[in-house]
Motif scaffolding. Structure first.
Motif, PDB file in Angstrom:
ATOM      1  N   VAL A 243      38.152  -4.519 -77.601  1.00 44.36           N
ATOM      2  CA  VAL A 243      38.214  -5.978 -77.756  1.00 44.36           C
ATOM      3  C   VAL A 243      37.015  -6.637 -77.084  1.00 44.36           C
ATOM      4  O   VAL A 243      36.800  -6.501 -75.881  1.00 44.36           O
ATOM      5  CB  VAL A 243      39.531  -6.528 -77.159  1.00 44.36           C
ATOM      6  CG1 VAL A 243      39.483  -8.047 -77.050  1.00 44.36           C
ATOM      7  CG2 VAL A 243      40.713  -6.097 -78.012  1.00 44.36           C
ATOM      8  N   GLU A 244      36.232  -7.348 -77.886  1.00 47.87           N
ATOM      9  CA  GLU A 244      35.089  -8.102 -77.389  1.00 47.87           C
ATOM     10  C   GLU A 244      34.602  -9.015 -78.505  1.00 47.87           C
ATOM     11  O   GLU A 244      34.841  -8.745 -79.687  1.00 47.87           O
ATOM     12  CB  GLU A 244      33.951  -7.157 -76.966  1.00 47.87           C
ATOM     13  CG  GLU A 244      33.385  -6.309 -78.090  1.00 47.87           C
ATOM     14  CD  GLU A 244      32.283  -5.371 -77.617  1.00 47.87           C
ATOM     15  OE1 GLU A 244      31.911  -5.457 -76.434  1.00 47.87           O
ATOM     16  OE2 GLU A 244      31.791  -4.568 -78.439  1.00 47.87           O
ATOM     17  N   PRO A 245      33.941 -10.122 -78.170  1.00 46.70           N
ATOM     18  CA  PRO A 245      33.402 -10.997 -79.208  1.00 46.70           C
ATOM     19  C   PRO A 245      32.441 -10.242 -80.112  1.00 46.70           C
ATOM     20  O   PRO A 245      31.636  -9.431 -79.646  1.00 46.70           O
ATOM     21  CB  PRO A 245      32.669 -12.084 -78.402  1.00 46.70           C
ATOM     22  CG  PRO A 245      33.343 -12.088 -77.066  1.00 46.70           C
ATOM     23  CD  PRO A 245      33.702 -10.655 -76.804  1.00 46.70           C
ATOM     24  N   LEU A 293      36.113 -11.101 -84.078  1.00 48.61           N
ATOM     25  CA  LEU A 293      36.678 -11.680 -82.861  1.00 48.61           C
ATOM     26  C   LEU A 293      35.707 -12.677 -82.233  1.00 48.61           C
ATOM     27  O   LEU A 293      34.502 -12.456 -82.205  1.00 48.61           O
ATOM     28  CB  LEU A 293      37.001 -10.585 -81.849  1.00 48.61           C
ATOM     29  CG  LEU A 293      38.070  -9.566 -82.245  1.00 48.61           C
ATOM     30  CD1 LEU A 293      38.316  -8.605 -81.093  1.00 48.61           C
ATOM     31  CD2 LEU A 293      39.366 -10.258 -82.651  1.00 48.61           C
ATOM     32  N   GLU A 295      35.242 -15.327 -78.691  1.00 50.19           N
ATOM     33  CA  GLU A 295      35.729 -15.632 -77.352  1.00 50.19           C
ATOM     34  C   GLU A 295      36.742 -16.776 -77.437  1.00 50.19           C
ATOM     35  O   GLU A 295      36.497 -17.785 -78.112  1.00 50.19           O
ATOM     36  CB  GLU A 295      34.576 -16.021 -76.432  1.00 50.19           C
ATOM     37  CG  GLU A 295      35.011 -16.264 -75.004  1.00 50.19           C
ATOM     38  CD  GLU A 295      33.856 -16.559 -74.078  1.00 50.19           C
ATOM     39  OE1 GLU A 295      34.126 -16.865 -72.892  1.00 50.19           O
ATOM     40  OE2 GLU A 295      32.685 -16.486 -74.516  1.00 50.19           O
ATOM     41  N   ARG A 319      43.520 -12.137 -73.930  1.00 47.98           N
ATOM     42  CA  ARG A 319      42.519 -13.114 -74.359  1.00 47.98           C
ATOM     43  C   ARG A 319      41.197 -12.392 -74.570  1.00 47.98           C
ATOM     44  O   ARG A 319      40.829 -11.507 -73.790  1.00 47.98           O
ATOM     45  CB  ARG A 319      42.343 -14.212 -73.314  1.00 47.98           C
ATOM     46  CG  ARG A 319      41.266 -15.242 -73.657  1.00 47.98           C
ATOM     47  CD  ARG A 319      41.106 -16.264 -72.551  1.00 47.98           C
ATOM     48  NE  ARG A 319      40.062 -17.227 -72.873  1.00 47.98           N
ATOM     49  CZ  ARG A 319      38.774 -17.083 -72.588  1.00 47.98           C
ATOM     50  NH1 ARG A 319      38.367 -15.973 -71.953  1.00 47.98           N
ATOM     51  NH2 ARG A 319      37.890 -17.998 -72.920  1.00 47.98           N
ATOM     52  N   VAL A 320      40.489 -12.775 -75.626  1.00 45.41           N
ATOM     53  CA  VAL A 320      39.152 -12.232 -75.852  1.00 45.41           C
ATOM     54  C   VAL A 320      38.186 -13.013 -74.966  1.00 45.41           C
ATOM     55  O   VAL A 320      37.920 -14.197 -75.196  1.00 45.41           O
ATOM     56  CB  VAL A 320      38.730 -12.351 -77.327  1.00 45.41           C
ATOM     57  CG1 VAL A 320      37.332 -11.757 -77.527  1.00 45.41           C
ATOM     58  CG2 VAL A 320      39.735 -11.655 -78.230  1.00 45.41           C
ATOM     59  N   GLY A 324      35.091  -8.878 -72.571  1.00 46.20           N
ATOM     60  CA  GLY A 324      36.124  -7.976 -73.078  1.00 46.20           C
ATOM     61  C   GLY A 324      37.500  -8.595 -72.967  1.00 46.20           C
ATOM     62  O   GLY A 324      37.655  -9.819 -72.897  1.00 46.20           O
ATOM     63  N   ALA A 325      38.515  -7.739 -72.934  1.00 48.07           N
ATOM     64  CA  ALA A 325      39.904  -8.206 -72.948  1.00 48.07           C
ATOM     65  C   ALA A 325      40.380  -8.607 -71.562  1.00 48.07           C
ATOM     66  O   ALA A 325      40.149  -7.895 -70.588  1.00 48.07           O
ATOM     67  CB  ALA A 325      40.809  -7.117 -73.508  1.00 48.07           C
TER      68      ALA A 325
END
Length: 336
Positions: A243-245, A293, A295, A319-320, A324-325
């Motif tokens: 998970v990351e923008p 994804l 932010e 939350r992104v 990361g997560a």
């Protein structure tokens, strides 16, 4: 007036920024989540919002009653192009807009709505704390002979607040019922060595969270249950790490499914979804999704596998963030 209304100008500006390049003079929002996003539930009776370059007007179905031409003139919708949300367009609105060129803004607004501002995120954080509390009470209440309904009652009592109880979606299952993926609690009683699964999604002040865990009590889990739980945990940990923008939802979904497949299982439901004004909001996870994804998105990731006689699902909400997560739920996912 809600103190969070100070957040609304940026939301309105975001909607107008979508309209401008498409030369849309007015947008009729009718998806309940978009309406709540734009109005923050005030007035509560509004079922739609008309957005123009100069203003925002809450509306109800009654505003669209009458001669279509007169209604269009009265509401400022007598335009060549009008923005709509096709998947949530009421027949009465469609009748009034007959003959206009309709531009579906659903796919453009959903990502904007899913980037939660601080006011919305605060509500999801609170709902996530309640979800984690529910999972803890669930785990503490499990014992041989207790019923699904009795455990559910204990969970509800623990997380309810006076005069403002959460409105949850609840799956609570023991033993072979866990293989049904999602079912409400019954009088079924827990036997030693059976799986017990709680999926608890509370709605607080208009915003959702989500959670799930699977537990075995009073016996050592059999090898198959342990193998599936290990695979589900590996899949969740891998998903969280991805998970990351800028990452696509499809890439994360495929990683989850690949790990489950290596253990001989398939996931028959979404491996994840957005969380916010809808319990399952944008983006919905699938192997072919190209959703990217951003932010500020809040995600629930929930790998699971099911077999005859048992099922396993684990879930966290996050939350992104820029790096990361950031986990918003904190409950244990241990099998025992």
């Amino acid at each position: 007036m809600n103190a969070d209304r100070a957040q609304l100008p940026s939301r309105l500006d975001s909607a107008r920024a979508v309209m401008g390049p498409l030369s849309i003079g007015a947008f009729v929002a009718t998806d309940h989540a978009t309406v709540r996003w734009l109005l923050d539930d005030e007035p509560k009776e509004a079922t739609g919002v008309i957005v123009t370059e100069t203003g925002l007007r809450p509306v109800t179905g009654h505003d669209f009653a009458g001669d279509p031409r007169e209604v269009r003139e009265r509401l400022g919708l007598d335009l060549a192009v009008v923005g709509v949300e096709t998947s949530a367009l009421p027949a009465a609105v469609g009748r009034v807009l007959g003959g206009r060129s309709l531009c579906d803004l659903t796919h453009l607004l959903a990502p904007l709505r899913s980037c939660l501002d601080e006011a919305a995120l605060a509500r999801v954080r609170f709902a996530s704390r309640l979800a984690s509390r529910a999972q803890t009470v669930f785990r503490e209440g499990l014992a041989v002979g207790v019923s699904e309904a009795e455990v559910a009652a204990a969970v509800f009592e623990a997380v309810s607040r006076p005069h403002d109880a959460p409105a949850p979606i609840v799956d609570l299952m023991f033993g072979s019922r866990c293989a049904l993926v999602g079912m409400p609690p019954t009088g079924k009683r827990l036997a030693a060595g059976e799986t017990a699964l709680l999926d608890f999604a509370p709605l607080i002040d208009g915003y959702w969270s989500d959670s799930c865990s699977t537990v075995v009590v009073a016996a050592t889990p059999n090898q198959e249950i342990r193998r599936l739980h290990l695979a589900a945990m590996k899949a969740l940990e891998r998903a969280i790490a991805l998970v990351e923008p800028g990452r696509t939802v499809g890439e994360i979904d495929r990683a989850v499914r690949d790990i489950l497949a290596e253990a001989g299982y398939t996931c028959p439901h979404l491996t994840g979804h957005g969380v916010g004004l809808k319990q399952q909001d944008y983006p919905l996870f699938s192997p072919v999704s190209t959703a990217v994804l951003r932010e500020g998105f809040v995600l629930a990731i929930e790998p699971g596998g099911y077999a005859e006689g048992f099922g396993i699902r684990v879930e966290h909400v996050m939350r992104v963030g820029a790096g990361g997560a950031e986990l918003l739920t904190t409950h244990s996912l241990a099998l025992v």
